[in-house]
Write an enzyme that holds these catalytic residues in place. Structure first.
Site, PDB file in Angstrom:
ATOM      1  N   ARG A  32      -1.677  -3.553 -12.207  1.00 24.94           N
ATOM      2  CA  ARG A  32      -1.511  -4.604 -12.951  1.00 24.94           C
ATOM      3  C   ARG A  32      -2.939  -4.893 -13.702  1.00 24.94           C
ATOM      4  O   ARG A  32      -2.847  -5.340 -14.805  1.00 24.94           O
ATOM      5  CB  ARG A  32      -1.102  -5.751 -11.803  1.00 24.94           C
ATOM      6  CG  ARG A  32       0.374  -5.948 -11.721  1.00 24.94           C
ATOM      7  CD  ARG A  32       0.746  -6.956 -10.777  1.00 24.94           C
ATOM      8  NE  ARG A  32       2.398  -7.021 -10.462  1.00 24.94           N
ATOM      9  CZ  ARG A  32       2.871  -5.980  -9.841  1.00 24.94           C
ATOM     10  NH1 ARG A  32       2.343  -4.869  -9.350  1.00 24.94           N
ATOM     11  NH2 ARG A  32       4.141  -6.223  -9.577  1.00 24.94           N
ATOM     12  N   ASP A 320       7.047  -3.197   5.806  1.00 25.11           N
ATOM     13  CA  ASP A 320       6.363  -1.890   5.966  1.00 25.11           C
ATOM     14  C   ASP A 320       5.144  -1.931   6.875  1.00 25.11           C
ATOM     15  O   ASP A 320       4.598  -0.875   7.430  1.00 25.11           O
ATOM     16  CB  ASP A 320       5.437  -1.976   4.443  1.00 25.11           C
ATOM     17  CG  ASP A 320       6.142  -0.916   3.303  1.00 25.11           C
ATOM     18  OD1 ASP A 320       7.041  -0.343   3.639  1.00 25.11           O
ATOM     19  OD2 ASP A 320       5.642  -1.096   2.271  1.00 25.11           O
ATOM     20  N   ARG A 397       3.598   6.236   7.069  1.00 24.81           N
ATOM     21  CA  ARG A 397       3.136   5.130   8.018  1.00 24.81           C
ATOM     22  C   ARG A 397       3.569   5.540   9.344  1.00 24.81           C
ATOM     23  O   ARG A 397       2.918   4.869  10.434  1.00 24.81           O
ATOM     24  CB  ARG A 397       4.315   3.875   7.536  1.00 24.81           C
ATOM     25  CG  ARG A 397       4.238   3.455   6.362  1.00 24.81           C
ATOM     26  CD  ARG A 397       3.976   1.964   6.113  1.00 24.81           C
ATOM     27  NE  ARG A 397       3.763   1.667   4.586  1.00 24.81           N
ATOM     28  CZ  ARG A 397       2.371   1.736   4.176  1.00 24.81           C
ATOM     29  NH1 ARG A 397       1.276   2.024   4.794  1.00 24.81           N
ATOM     30  NH2 ARG A 397       1.997   1.543   2.863  1.00 24.81           N
TER      31      ARG A 397
END
Ligand code: C5P
Length: 660
Positions: A32, A320, A397
């Site tokens: 961004r 997450d 993860r």
């Protein structure tokens, strides 16, 4: 790759955690920030940026579109600036990066003219673009699709954004809405965005809006589905923009002190984080699993008691991070139930069942349901002779969460876990295992910490708390002078009799006893108890004895020997408090902390202890004496404790210690 190479052995921590972690920048924020830098014009240096495939792809696209985008790997920055040349045509490749696919096409839509060819990986060709491209077409751009309608590859001929009311379907990806919001201020007439469906992942839209404001783009949110009055506003960032560390990656280092004990300073995390997963740190703090102090330059996470009662947590919004908590749950004292995670069964792997499978392989009892997981305490985790193989199923993860559990303090430093296919971490955190190794290495460093300051500034309570957290030896040198004062007075030696003092000192034998992590000086074989050395009489004569050369030389050798003593007793470091530690006893201390507080605060603190003590007189004697006067060392960190709670001072002190 040989089998040996395809596993990563995780060495347990031999000392409590005492280190700084610098996780990579957030991908969402980096990409961004790159687009917003390009849109606002001028030069912007993005500090702490993530370098990964997706951000490189964004950088390449910006270069093709006439911007300077320079990567400095050592400084971890991207420099974005206009190049002065606007291309008439360019070929853009967006890989499988959703942010680039959406944000770059919106950026190109602001151009008035030219022809741009977009292509992507095969995976991106089936990801949703229609809602966005339809909107851009409605705003004036023309498209020619080479394979399937509304998908890559295509040719785009931008004609700027005409503005007006725009019906937008962002129900399949919040990035579609984010892309339009970022370019809204460039419409030729006022734009009014009306969502035609629900938005998913609202936290990412909030991230976009907050970042737009930083870069000088404002809008009015009329309702959750209507945005208008897009405009240029005063940006809050200048030439530099600090990209937040990735909050999910940071979570592994938040979990580490729970497992290994000690404290970890996670650099760059912000109180008002843009990322939803930063709520993981609030969960750690609120549940009492760890202590989290949010400082200006980052968070310091320190261990608390692991003995928490059974708890249930809803991880729907921070899913997450659920493997991080689930993996460390066996070391906690109560059953941990995690719900709201059914959807993670369809992520990189079936996360619920893979976490459960790995925990069971480590001998931990687990109850698995479609949407939840309960993990029971496993007091035998320290006895695992291992290494137990952790199945990652190519999921980064799994690898990172169980690597944290593998750090659980080891007495023999034999690995308890080995992580299958460790390279899977490269998806978000290529240097994870290297960073974990440097945190371990830094934690093993023996540090000498000098804490100085006047009477009643909070030295003792802060030094004791830091020592307890880090597993360092605490030494209160004020007690040394008090003990000697007691011994001298007991033998009838008065403060006026300096010759008598040196003579009598020669007959004293000093030793050390450790009580609750603090070293106490023994005088002729015994510890003189607190009630005898913290009296009005001792308070009024200790500073006079302490100003004598003979007394100071006598204790100096003893005090410097405390570093070797702490090492030989297996402590991770030494925290010594007093008046002259940073200047005279350990001038090369790794960290020097000088505490101060205003008169009123100190008097109130002493009054609470109920002992008469003229602290200002003592301070005057201590700071005006010739030998080793009380003064702040030049390289000390000064902390005024007057308006801070004890916990706040401890947090700042811990941060300084682990940073050294
Ligand atoms: O820290 P505390 O108030 O117990 O210290 C008692 C006295 O011991 C101080 O006022 C000072 O005179 C002396 N002292 C010192 N140098 C130190 C520690 C204490 O002179 N490092």
């Amino acid at each position: 790759m040989s089998e040996a190479e395809n596993f990563q052995l995780v060495r347990p921590f031999s000392k409590k955690c005492a280190a700084v972690a610098v996780p990579p920048g957030s991908k969402s924020v980096t990409n961004r920030a790159m687009v917003l830098s390009a849109l606002r014009g001028g030069e912007t240096v993005l500090r702490g940026a993530l370098f990964s495939r997706d951000t490189e792809i964004m950088s390449d696209c910006l270069r093709s579109l006439g911007f300077v985008s320079e990567r400095d790997s050592a400084a971890r920055t991207f420099r974005i600036a206009p190049s002065g040349k606007k291309p008439e045509a360019a070929k853009l490749f967006v890989g499988n990066a959703g942010t680039v696919a959406r944000f770059a096409s919106a950026l190109v839509a602001t151009f008035d003219g030219g022809e741009f060819i977009f292509d992507s990986d095969d995976e991106m060709k089936v990801r949703p673009m229609k809602g966005l491209l339809e909107a851009l077409k409605e705003q004036g751009s023309e498209f020619e699709f080479f394979e399937r309608e509304w998908s890559f590859p295509f040719k785009m001929s931008p004609r700027g954004l005409k503005g007006g009311t725009l019906a937008l379907d962002a129900s399949v990806s919040s990035q579609i809405l984010s892309a339009i919001l970022m370019v809204g201020a460039f419409a030729k007439s006022p734009l009014d965005v009306v969502l035609s469906g629900e938005t998913v992942s609202r936290p990412f839209v909030d991230m976009t809006i907050k970042m737009m404001e930083s870069f000088g783009f404002g809008l009015d949110e009329i309702s959750k589905s209507r945005f208008s009055n897009f405009r240029r506003i005063e940006p809050s960032v200048g030439e530099f923009y600090d990209v937040e560390p990735d909050a999910t990656a940071a979570g592994y280092f938040g979990a580490l002190p729970v497992v290994a004990g000690g404290a970890c300073f996670i650099a760059g995390l912000k109180k008002d984080s843009l990322q939803g997963d930063s709520a993981f740190f609030d969960l750690l703090q609120e549940s009492g699993i760890a202590r989290v102090d949010k400082l200006d330059e980052g968070f310091i996470v320190s261990s608390e008691t692991r003995d928490i009662s059974p708890r249930e947590f809803d991880f729907k919004d921070i899913s997450d991070t659920f493997p991080t908590l689930a993996a460390i749950a066996p070391v906690l004292g109560g059953k941990i139930s995690i719900c709201g995670i059914g959807h993670t069964r369809r992520q990189e792997c079936d996360r619920v069942s893979t976490v459960a499978e790995n925990l069971r392989a480590l001998g931990t009892k687990v109850d698995e349901k479609e949407d939840s997981l309960s993990v029971y305490p496993n007091p035998d985790i320290a006895k695992i002779s291992g290494p137990v193989e952790i199945k990652t199923r190519f999921d980064h993860r799994m690898a990172m969460s169980f690597a944290v559990l593998g750090c659980f303090e080891g007495f023999d430093s034999k690995p308890r876990v080995k992580i299958e296919d460790p390279k899977c971490v490269s998806k978000t955190y290529p240097n994870f295992f290297d960073d974990l190794d440097s945190v371990r290495e830094s934690s093993e460093k023996f540090r000498i910490v000098a804490v100085d300051g006047g009477a009643a500034v909070g030295k003792s309570s802060v030094s004791k708390a830091c020592s307890k957290t880090l597993g360092y030896l605490h030494v209160d040198t004020g007690a040394h002078y008090r003990t000697l004062t007691y011994g001298l007075l007991e033998e009838g030696i008065l403060p006026s009799d300096e010759n008598g003092v040196s003579e009598r000192l020669a007959s004293f034998t000093l030793g050390t006893a450790v009580e609750n992590g603090s070293a106490r000086m023994t005088l002729n074989g015994r510890v003189v108890p607190d009630e005898l050395i913290r009296t009005k009489t001792i308070n009024s004569s200790v500073s006079i004895f302490a100003a004598m050369q003979s007394v100071r030389s006598f204790v100096k050798k003893y005090q410097t020997s405390m570093a070797d003593f702490a090492k030989s007793e297996g402590f991770g470091g030494l925290i010594m408090e007093g008046r002259d530690i940073g200047n005279a006893i350990f001038p090369n201390a790794d960290v020097k902390i000088f505490l101060c507080a205003d008169e009123a605060t100190r008097a109130a603190r002493r009054a609470k202890e109920g002992i008469s003590d003229s602290i200002s007189e003592r301070d005057k004697l201590d700071s005006t004496r010739k030998i080793s006067p009380l003064k702040c060392a030049e390289d000390a960190v000064k902390i005024d404790t007057s308006k801070l709670s004890k916990d706040e001072v401890v947090a700042r002190a811990l941060a300084e210690i682990v940073k050294s």
